[in-house]
Write a protein that holds these residues in place. Structure first.
Motif, PDB file in Angstrom:
ATOM      1  N   UNK A  14       2.136  13.275   5.674  1.00  0.00           N
ATOM      2  CA  UNK A  14       1.335  13.158   4.464  1.00  0.00           C
ATOM      3  C   UNK A  14       1.984  12.168   3.491  1.00  0.00           C
ATOM      4  N   UNK A  15       1.359  11.008   3.347  1.00  0.00           N
ATOM      5  CA  UNK A  15       1.862  10.004   2.419  1.00  0.00           C
ATOM      6  C   UNK A  15       0.694   9.210   1.884  1.00  0.00           C
ATOM      7  N   UNK A  16       0.944   8.427   0.867  1.00  0.00           N
ATOM      8  CA  UNK A  16      -0.106   7.614   0.272  1.00  0.00           C
ATOM      9  C   UNK A  16      -0.302   6.347   1.096  1.00  0.00           C
ATOM     10  N   UNK A  17      -1.510   6.173   1.602  1.00  0.00           N
ATOM     11  CA  UNK A  17      -1.861   4.959   2.339  1.00  0.00           C
ATOM     12  C   UNK A  17      -2.529   4.013   1.353  1.00  0.00           C
ATOM     13  N   UNK A  37       9.790   7.604  -2.072  1.00  0.00           N
ATOM     14  CA  UNK A  37      10.539   7.159  -3.250  1.00  0.00           C
ATOM     15  C   UNK A  37       9.690   6.277  -4.173  1.00  0.00           C
ATOM     16  N   UNK A  38       8.421   6.033  -3.798  1.00  0.00           N
ATOM     17  CA  UNK A  38       7.528   5.222  -4.619  1.00  0.00           C
ATOM     18  C   UNK A  38       7.503   3.750  -4.248  1.00  0.00           C
ATOM     19  N   UNK A  93      -1.876  -5.371   9.678  1.00  0.00           N
ATOM     20  CA  UNK A  93      -0.981  -4.779   8.696  1.00  0.00           C
ATOM     21  C   UNK A  93      -1.627  -3.566   8.042  1.00  0.00           C
ATOM     22  N   UNK A  94      -0.777  -2.676   7.588  1.00  0.00           N
ATOM     23  CA  UNK A  94      -1.169  -1.518   6.804  1.00  0.00           C
ATOM     24  C   UNK A  94      -0.073  -1.331   5.760  1.00  0.00           C
ATOM     25  N   UNK A  95      -0.431  -0.826   4.592  1.00  0.00           N
ATOM     26  CA  UNK A  95       0.556  -0.616   3.538  1.00  0.00           C
ATOM     27  C   UNK A  95       0.562   0.848   3.135  1.00  0.00           C
ATOM     28  N   UNK A  96       1.772   1.401   3.012  1.00  0.00           N
ATOM     29  CA  UNK A  96       1.970   2.793   2.632  1.00  0.00           C
ATOM     30  C   UNK A  96       2.965   2.845   1.475  1.00  0.00           C
TER      31      UNK A  96
END
Length: 125
Positions: free
Chosen positions: A77-80, A111-112, A104-107
């Motif tokens: 569980x993380x911010x995509x 730690x922000x 590419x994908x960015x998450x």
């Protein structure tokens, strides 16, 4: 000396243990060294050291992965910030393998920090 080469990249972290667990899962590899104090954890990324450090500034890391979706699934569980999408196709070997599509994908790590994930895929014809 035969020229310049990247040796190490540092990434800012606040919670060293949490960050080490996140990056271990993301790259499927444990740290190669830890020194606490002063609060440093090192990973080996194909000969380049990734240093997690409480005193470092935030960096935008782009990490090559074999499969974008699997890499994201491994860290839970993380911010995509952006889902997997094709950036371009490499027509030469200048910036990537010729004939490969760069996806590419960015998450956002715990730690922000923003982390870019990069996968090279066979070109769809």
């Amino acid at each position: 000396m035969t020229g310049s080469a990247l040796v190490q990249v540092a990434q800012r972290v606040q919670d060293l243990e949490r960050a080490a667990a996140f990056y271990s899962a993301l790259i499927s590899s444990p740290p190669v060294a830890a020194f606490n104090p002063p609060g440093l954890v090192f990973f080996d990324l194909a000969g380049v050291r990734l240093l997690l450090d409480r005193e470092a500034p935030s960096a935008l890391l782009y990490l090559r992965v074999d499969d974008l979706e699997s890499a994201v699934a491994r860290v839970g569980d993380l911010e995509i910030l952006s889902t997997a999408h094709r950036i371009f196709t490499h027509d030469t070997n200048t910036l990537g393998p010729i004939g490969q599509e760069e996806w590419q994908s960015f998450i956002r790590d715990p730690e922000g920090n923003t982390v870019g994930l990069v996968e090279f895929r066979d070109r769809k014809l």
